[in-house]
Design a protein around this motif. Structure first.
Motif, PDB file in Angstrom:
ATOM      1  N   VAL A  38       0.851  -1.189   0.000  1.00 54.25           N
ATOM      2  CA  VAL A  38       0.000   0.000   0.000  1.00 54.25           C
ATOM      3  C   VAL A  38       0.886   1.237   0.000  1.00 54.25           C
ATOM      4  N   LEU A  39       0.329   2.328  -0.490  1.00 52.51           N
ATOM      5  CA  LEU A  39       1.067   3.582  -0.557  1.00 52.51           C
ATOM      6  C   LEU A  39       0.893   4.360   0.735  1.00 52.51           C
ATOM      7  N   MET A  40       2.003   4.849   1.295  1.00 57.36           N
ATOM      8  CA  MET A  40       1.960   5.711   2.469  1.00 57.36           C
ATOM      9  C   MET A  40       2.894   6.888   2.259  1.00 57.36           C
ATOM     10  N   ALA A  41       2.535   8.029   2.839  1.00 60.61           N
ATOM     11  CA  ALA A  41       3.382   9.217   2.793  1.00 60.61           C
ATOM     12  C   ALA A  41       3.856   9.536   4.195  1.00 60.61           C
ATOM     13  N   CYS A  42       5.133   9.893   4.305  1.00 59.79           N
ATOM     14  CA  CYS A  42       5.704  10.245   5.595  1.00 59.79           C
ATOM     15  C   CYS A  42       6.590  11.465   5.439  1.00 59.79           C
ATOM     16  N   SER A  43       6.990  12.031   6.557  1.00 56.83           N
ATOM     17  CA  SER A  43       7.849  13.210   6.536  1.00 56.83           C
ATOM     18  C   SER A  43       9.302  12.807   6.305  1.00 56.83           C
ATOM     19  N   THR A  44      10.028  13.651   5.595  1.00 55.90           N
ATOM     20  CA  THR A  44      11.468  13.443   5.402  1.00 55.90           C
ATOM     21  C   THR A  44      12.273  14.320   6.349  1.00 55.90           C
ATOM     22  N   GLY A  45      11.591  15.040   7.246  1.00 61.18           N
ATOM     23  CA  GLY A  45      12.276  15.950   8.153  1.00 61.18           C
ATOM     24  C   GLY A  45      12.312  17.351   7.586  1.00 61.18           C
ATOM     25  N   ARG A  94       4.320   2.248  20.303  1.00 59.12           N
ATOM     26  CA  ARG A  94       4.781   3.424  21.041  1.00 59.12           C
ATOM     27  C   ARG A  94       5.823   4.227  20.260  1.00 59.12           C
ATOM     28  N   ALA A  95       6.757   3.551  19.634  1.00 53.19           N
ATOM     29  CA  ALA A  95       7.795   4.262  18.876  1.00 53.19           C
ATOM     30  C   ALA A  95       7.236   4.844  17.580  1.00 53.19           C
ATOM     31  N   ALA A  96       6.374   4.097  16.901  1.00 56.12           N
ATOM     32  CA  ALA A  96       5.849   4.554  15.618  1.00 56.12           C
ATOM     33  C   ALA A  96       4.941   5.770  15.761  1.00 56.12           C
ATOM     34  N   ILE A  97       4.092   5.809  16.795  1.00 56.94           N
ATOM     35  CA  ILE A  97       3.203   6.950  16.963  1.00 56.94           C
ATOM     36  C   ILE A  97       3.994   8.202  17.321  1.00 56.94           C
ATOM     37  N   ARG A  98       5.175   8.008  17.873  1.00 54.20           N
ATOM     38  CA  ARG A  98       6.021   9.153  18.215  1.00 54.20           C
ATOM     39  C   ARG A  98       6.895   9.595  17.049  1.00 54.20           C
ATOM     40  N   HIS A  99       7.392   8.648  16.253  1.00 56.16           N
ATOM     41  CA  HIS A  99       8.406   8.982  15.255  1.00 56.16           C
ATOM     42  C   HIS A  99       8.013   8.706  13.809  1.00 56.16           C
ATOM     43  N   ARG A 100       6.998   7.878  13.558  1.00 53.06           N
ATOM     44  CA  ARG A 100       6.734   7.454  12.187  1.00 53.06           C
ATOM     45  C   ARG A 100       5.248   7.482  11.851  1.00 53.06           C
ATOM     46  N   ARG A 101       4.621   8.628  12.078  1.00 53.85           N
ATOM     47  CA  ARG A 101       3.228   8.795  11.657  1.00 53.85           C
ATOM     48  C   ARG A 101       3.180   8.984  10.140  1.00 53.85           C
ATOM     49  N   ALA A 102       2.123   8.489   9.524  1.00 51.23           N
ATOM     50  CA  ALA A 102       2.042   8.503   8.066  1.00 51.23           C
ATOM     51  C   ALA A 102       0.614   8.772   7.604  1.00 51.23           C
ATOM     52  N   ALA A 136      -5.132   8.011   8.739  1.00 43.29           N
ATOM     53  CA  ALA A 136      -3.981   8.079   9.637  1.00 43.29           C
ATOM     54  C   ALA A 136      -3.303   6.718   9.678  1.00 43.29           C
ATOM     55  N   GLY A 137      -2.000   6.706   9.481  1.00 42.86           N
ATOM     56  CA  GLY A 137      -1.270   5.454   9.489  1.00 42.86           C
ATOM     57  C   GLY A 137      -0.010   5.524  10.332  1.00 42.86           C
ATOM     58  N   LEU A 138       0.551   4.361  10.613  1.00 46.44           N
ATOM     59  CA  LEU A 138       1.828   4.229  11.301  1.00 46.44           C
ATOM     60  C   LEU A 138       2.731   3.342  10.452  1.00 46.44           C
ATOM     61  N   MET A 139       4.021   3.666  10.457  1.00 49.85           N
ATOM     62  CA  MET A 139       4.986   2.889   9.694  1.00 49.85           C
ATOM     63  C   MET A 139       6.081   2.354  10.603  1.00 49.85           C
ATOM     64  N   LEU A 184       2.083  14.802  10.374  1.00 53.20           N
ATOM     65  CA  LEU A 184       3.336  14.212   9.928  1.00 53.20           C
ATOM     66  C   LEU A 184       4.560  14.768  10.653  1.00 53.20           C
ATOM     67  N   ASP A 185       4.431  15.910  11.289  1.00 55.77           N
ATOM     68  CA  ASP A 185       5.571  16.539  11.958  1.00 55.77           C
ATOM     69  C   ASP A 185       5.851  15.847  13.290  1.00 55.77           C
ATOM     70  N   CYS A 186       6.703  14.841  13.238  1.00 57.45           N
ATOM     71  CA  CYS A 186       7.024  14.071  14.440  1.00 57.45           C
ATOM     72  C   CYS A 186       8.171  14.691  15.226  1.00 57.45           C
ATOM     73  N   ILE A 187       8.744  15.762  14.715  1.00 55.00           N
ATOM     74  CA  ILE A 187       9.819  16.450  15.426  1.00 55.00           C
ATOM     75  C   ILE A 187       9.242  17.434  16.437  1.00 55.00           C
TER      76      ILE A 187
END
Length: 250
Positions: A38-45, A94-102, A136-139, A184-187
């Motif tokens: 499946v296609l997902m979009a995430c932030s590159t920072g 826990r890690a994905a919701i903090r750092h890898r939302r998509a 809303a997705g997690l990667m 998407l802004d996980c920072i």
């Protein structure tokens, strides 16, 4: 919950919605099932000063989330959904919701109304005004013992709104377009800063169209599975989806 969905928008439409470039050409997909790409979009920072490149990228991931700590994927349950109410408490997410939302683009999703533990009627659930939306997705990138890596993902769900509740008690979380950046802004945004987004869409946004049992079989991938039918009579079970075991919530 969300156990099947559809994406029939063109790559250009997906790029315009998500703010990404170079989405590979793909045919309309009417019956996307768990374990498929499946296609997902995430932030590159954050962007470099003066850069014209987008701060998001699109990836193909396996629909079936694998936490990094899993030792044997064959013995781990298939996770296609994560409950938004408890996602920050579960070790798996826990890690994905903090750092890898998509974001996961979709034209709509399918759901089955059940009575007495049996599927009674399938529904094609789409935006009332049409168009492509983003769930809303997690990667998570899983490193296999042999050294290869696989990107995996899941869809967040929430308690259904009062309009959808007669069909199912869960539904996918949809992120409004104006909130893509914040999600998407996980920072700069911790999970508590986006908790207000992890809810069901407002009543009236979706329409649920009764469809035939054709959608139950993954092999049926044509537009005919979205054609409206006369709803099944109450108390009369429909054919059970062949991969119903994959559609259980984690």
């Amino acid at each position: 919950m969300c156990g099947r969905f559809s994406l029939t928008a063109s790559p250009e439409e997906v790029e315009a919605l998500l703010g990404v470039v170079d989405v590979d050409a793909f045919p309309p997909r009417y019956n996307i099932a768990p374990t498929q790409p499946v296609l997902m979009a995430c932030s590159t920072g954050p962007r470099e000063p003066g850069s014209n490149l987008p701060d998001r990228e699109a990836k193909l991931v396996r629909w079936g989330f694998l936490p990094s700590w899993v030792k044997d994927p064959k013995k781990f349950p298939l996770i296609i959904n994560a409950r938004s109410e408890s996602v920050t408490e579960k070790n798996s997410f826990r890690a994905a919701i903090r750092h890898r939302r998509a974001l996961l683009p979709a034209s709509g999703f399918y759901e089955w109304r059940r009575e007495g533990g049996k599927s009674v009627q399938a529904y094609w659930v789409r935006p009332r005004d049409g168009g492509v939306i983003a769930f809303a997705g997690l990667m998570e990138t899983y490193s296999e013992p042999g050294g290869s890596e696989i990107d995996t993902g899941c869809i967040l769900t929430a308690t259904a709104n009062e309009e959808f509740a007669p069909i199912h008690d869960r539904m996918p979380v949809m992120i409004p377009r104006e909130e893509f950046g914040r999600w998407l802004d996980c920072i700069n945004n911790e999970p508590r800063d986006v908790a207000d987004l992890m809810v069901a869409p407002e009543p009236g946004f979706f329409e649920a169209i009764p469809v035939s049992n054709l959608v139950n079989k993954v092999a049926n991938t044509g537009p005919e599975i979205q054609e409206r039918v006369q709803p099944a009579e109450t108390g009369k079970p429909a054919e059970k989806p062949v991969d119903d075991a994959q559609m259980q919530l984690f």
